[in-house]
Design a protein around this motif. Sequence first.
Motif, mmCIF file in Angstrom:
data_model
loop_
_atom_site.group_PDB
_atom_site.id
_atom_site.type_symbol
_atom_site.label_atom_id
_atom_site.label_comp_id
_atom_site.label_asym_id
_atom_site.label_seq_id
_atom_site.Cartn_x
_atom_site.Cartn_y
_atom_site.Cartn_z
ATOM 1 N N ALA A 217 0.820 -1.218 0.000
ATOM 2 C CA ALA A 217 0.000 0.000 0.000
ATOM 3 C C ALA A 217 0.851 1.264 0.000
ATOM 4 O O ALA A 217 0.352 2.345 -0.346
ATOM 5 N N ASP A 218 2.115 1.149 0.369
ATOM 6 C CA ASP A 218 3.011 2.304 0.366
ATOM 7 C C ASP A 218 3.505 2.644 -1.039
ATOM 8 O O ASP A 218 4.244 3.612 -1.207
ATOM 9 N N ARG A 219 3.099 1.824 -2.019
ATOM 10 C CA ARG A 219 3.473 2.079 -3.411
ATOM 11 C C ARG A 219 2.178 2.291 -4.212
ATOM 12 O O ARG A 219 1.713 1.397 -4.917
ATOM 13 N N PRO A 220 1.556 3.466 -4.081
ATOM 14 C CA PRO A 220 0.208 3.672 -4.629
ATOM 15 C C PRO A 220 0.092 3.463 -6.133
ATOM 16 O O PRO A 220 -0.969 3.070 -6.623
ATOM 17 N N SER A 221 1.169 3.681 -6.877
ATOM 18 C CA SER A 221 1.076 3.501 -8.328
ATOM 19 C C SER A 221 0.993 2.020 -8.704
ATOM 20 O O SER A 221 0.544 1.677 -9.794
ATOM 21 N N ASP A 222 1.415 1.140 -7.805
ATOM 22 C CA ASP A 222 1.411 -0.296 -8.068
ATOM 23 C C ASP A 222 0.362 -1.053 -7.260
ATOM 24 O O ASP A 222 -0.014 -2.171 -7.634
ATOM 25 N N TYR A 223 -0.083 -0.472 -6.176
ATOM 26 C CA TYR A 223 -0.913 -1.207 -5.215
ATOM 27 C C TYR A 223 -2.241 -1.641 -5.827
ATOM 28 O O TYR A 223 -2.945 -0.861 -6.456
ATOM 29 N N ASP A 224 -2.552 -2.916 -5.616
ATOM 30 C CA ASP A 224 -3.820 -3.496 -6.060
ATOM 31 C C ASP A 224 -4.423 -4.196 -4.844
ATOM 32 O O ASP A 224 -4.045 -5.323 -4.520
ATOM 33 N N PRO A 225 -5.322 -3.530 -4.130
ATOM 34 C CA PRO A 225 -5.809 -4.089 -2.862
ATOM 35 C C PRO A 225 -6.490 -5.436 -3.002
ATOM 36 O O PRO A 225 -6.364 -6.292 -2.126
ATOM 37 N N GLN A 226 -7.185 -5.659 -4.106
ATOM 38 C CA GLN A 226 -7.862 -6.939 -4.281
ATOM 39 C C GLN A 226 -6.846 -8.069 -4.472
ATOM 40 O O GLN A 226 -6.944 -9.132 -3.834
ATOM 41 N N ALA A 227 -5.858 -7.839 -5.336
ATOM 42 C CA ALA A 227 -4.830 -8.854 -5.546
ATOM 43 C C ALA A 227 -4.015 -9.070 -4.284
ATOM 44 O O ALA A 227 -3.704 -10.209 -3.911
ATOM 45 N N GLY A 228 -3.673 -7.981 -3.601
ATOM 46 C CA GLY A 228 -2.900 -8.106 -2.381
ATOM 47 C C GLY A 228 -3.636 -8.894 -1.316
ATOM 48 O O GLY A 228 -3.049 -9.753 -0.641
ATOM 49 N N ALA A 229 -4.919 -8.629 -1.152
ATOM 50 C CA ALA A 229 -5.702 -9.347 -0.151
ATOM 51 C C ALA A 229 -5.789 -10.827 -0.462
ATOM 52 O O ALA A 229 -5.692 -11.680 0.429
ATOM 53 N N ASP A 230 -5.961 -11.154 -1.741
ATOM 54 C CA ASP A 230 -6.039 -12.568 -2.114
ATOM 55 C C ASP A 230 -4.703 -13.267 -1.872
ATOM 56 O O ASP A 230 -4.663 -14.395 -1.371
ATOM 57 N N ALA A 231 -3.598 -12.596 -2.222
ATOM 58 C CA ALA A 231 -2.284 -13.205 -2.015
ATOM 59 C C ALA A 231 -2.038 -13.456 -0.530
ATOM 60 O O ALA A 231 -1.576 -14.543 -0.142
ATOM 61 N N TRP A 232 -2.373 -12.505 0.304
ATOM 62 C CA TRP A 232 -2.153 -12.692 1.741
ATOM 63 C C TRP A 232 -3.081 -13.763 2.307
ATOM 64 O O TRP A 232 -2.689 -14.506 3.214
ATOM 65 N N ARG A 233 -4.267 -13.876 1.774
ATOM 66 C CA ARG A 233 -5.155 -14.974 2.199
ATOM 67 C C ARG A 233 -4.493 -16.311 1.909
ATOM 68 O O ARG A 233 -4.499 -17.229 2.755
ATOM 69 N N ARG A 234 -3.894 -16.436 0.743
ATOM 70 C CA ARG A 234 -3.204 -17.669 0.372
ATOM 71 C C ARG A 234 -1.977 -17.911 1.256
ATOM 72 O O ARG A 234 -1.665 -19.049 1.623
ATOM 73 N N VAL A 235 -1.259 -16.838 1.587
ATOM 74 C CA VAL A 235 -0.082 -16.982 2.454
ATOM 75 C C VAL A 235 -0.485 -17.503 3.823
ATOM 76 O O VAL A 235 0.117 -18.461 4.345
ATOM 77 N N TYR A 236 -1.514 -16.911 4.415
ATOM 78 C CA TYR A 236 -1.912 -17.340 5.761
ATOM 79 C C TYR A 236 -2.466 -18.767 5.743
ATOM 80 O O TYR A 236 -2.252 -19.530 6.695
ATOM 81 N N ALA A 237 -3.131 -19.134 4.680
ATOM 82 C CA ALA A 237 -3.603 -20.518 4.560
ATOM 83 C C ALA A 237 -2.422 -21.483 4.483
ATOM 84 O O ALA A 237 -2.429 -22.552 5.092
ATOM 85 N N ALA A 238 -1.396 -21.103 3.714
ATOM 86 C CA ALA A 238 -0.214 -21.953 3.584
ATOM 87 C C ALA A 238 0.551 -22.037 4.906
ATOM 88 O O ALA A 238 1.035 -23.109 5.285
ATOM 89 N N LEU A 239 0.656 -20.929 5.613
ATOM 90 C CA LEU A 239 1.324 -20.942 6.920
ATOM 91 C C LEU A 239 0.603 -21.873 7.882
ATOM 92 O O LEU A 239 1.226 -22.678 8.594
ATOM 93 N N ALA A 240 -0.718 -21.773 7.903
ATOM 94 C CA ALA A 240 -1.493 -22.614 8.804
ATOM 95 C C ALA A 240 -1.365 -24.091 8.445
ATOM 96 O O ALA A 240 -1.309 -24.959 9.325
ATOM 97 N N ALA A 241 -1.288 -24.391 7.156
ATOM 98 C CA ALA A 241 -1.236 -25.786 6.718
ATOM 99 C C ALA A 241 0.147 -26.413 6.870
ATOM 100 O O ALA A 241 0.257 -27.613 7.128
ATOM 101 N N ARG A 242 1.212 -25.602 6.748
ATOM 102 C CA ARG A 242 2.547 -26.177 6.625
ATOM 103 C C ARG A 242 3.472 -25.915 7.809
ATOM 104 O O ARG A 242 4.527 -26.520 7.925
ATOM 105 N N LEU A 243 3.096 -24.995 8.706
ATOM 106 C CA LEU A 243 3.908 -24.723 9.878
ATOM 107 C C LEU A 243 3.295 -25.349 11.126
ATOM 108 O O LEU A 243 3.981 -25.508 12.128
#
Length: 243
Positions: A217-243
């Motif tokens: 979000a600190d890079r407003p010209s690149d920031y895509d909140p929808q894509a970012g939210a989906d990527a972080w959802r996937r990260v937290y799911a992977a952390l929960a499954a694999r750690l």
Amino acid sequence: MTGQWETLGEAGGIEAYVHRPVGDVRGAVVVCSELYGVNAYARDTCAELAAAGYVALAPDHYWRNARRTGLGYSAEEREDGLVLMRALDRDELVADASAALAVARAEAGERGVAFLGLSMGGHIAVRAATALRFELAAVFYPGWLLNSGFPLVGPVPPLETSERIAEGGAFLLAFRGELDHIIPAEEWEQAEQRLTEAEVPHELVTYPGARHGFACADRPSDYDPQAGADAWRRVYAALAARL
């Protein structure tokens, strides 16, 4: 708790910004930063991971030439970051990743360890996965996986030795924006092929219309909140499954 700088080994050596959760520890995450160093975005990422129950530590990749670098996103600061990045050495980065992993293992207790990489840090996390054993590499828009040009890449880009990732056991979760100027679609397709051939468990995700840096979000010209939210959802799911 609040984050703080801590020495990972001997005094005078590599440091990391460390943020610990208040309650139970669900694992540990080594956060490999963008070329801007351990800046406010990297520290905020550590805080968010700690709030979710993970010990987060962000190594200072530039410590041999500059201490505790934390640049902003102006054009001038990007140039400063490029100077520091060009001075990085591949073998030294792996040694630093190993030091961070040792601390992360101790912090994680009986849980696992992930490397989370942001841009340049994504490259470092994938490189670490070719040399070290850990459970998950989650990387946002990682550059130079199959091409060289910087000393940190060296003569052999990390996915040229994808079989080493398979041997190390890390699941590779990687994100790219469709319009990323650093990672061409052809290279992403080649990465998919290399990982599949080497039998590396992985998932490569491309977000239509997104640019490099879409999760920041600190890079407003690149920031895509929808894509970012989906990527972080996937990260937290992977952390929960694999750690």
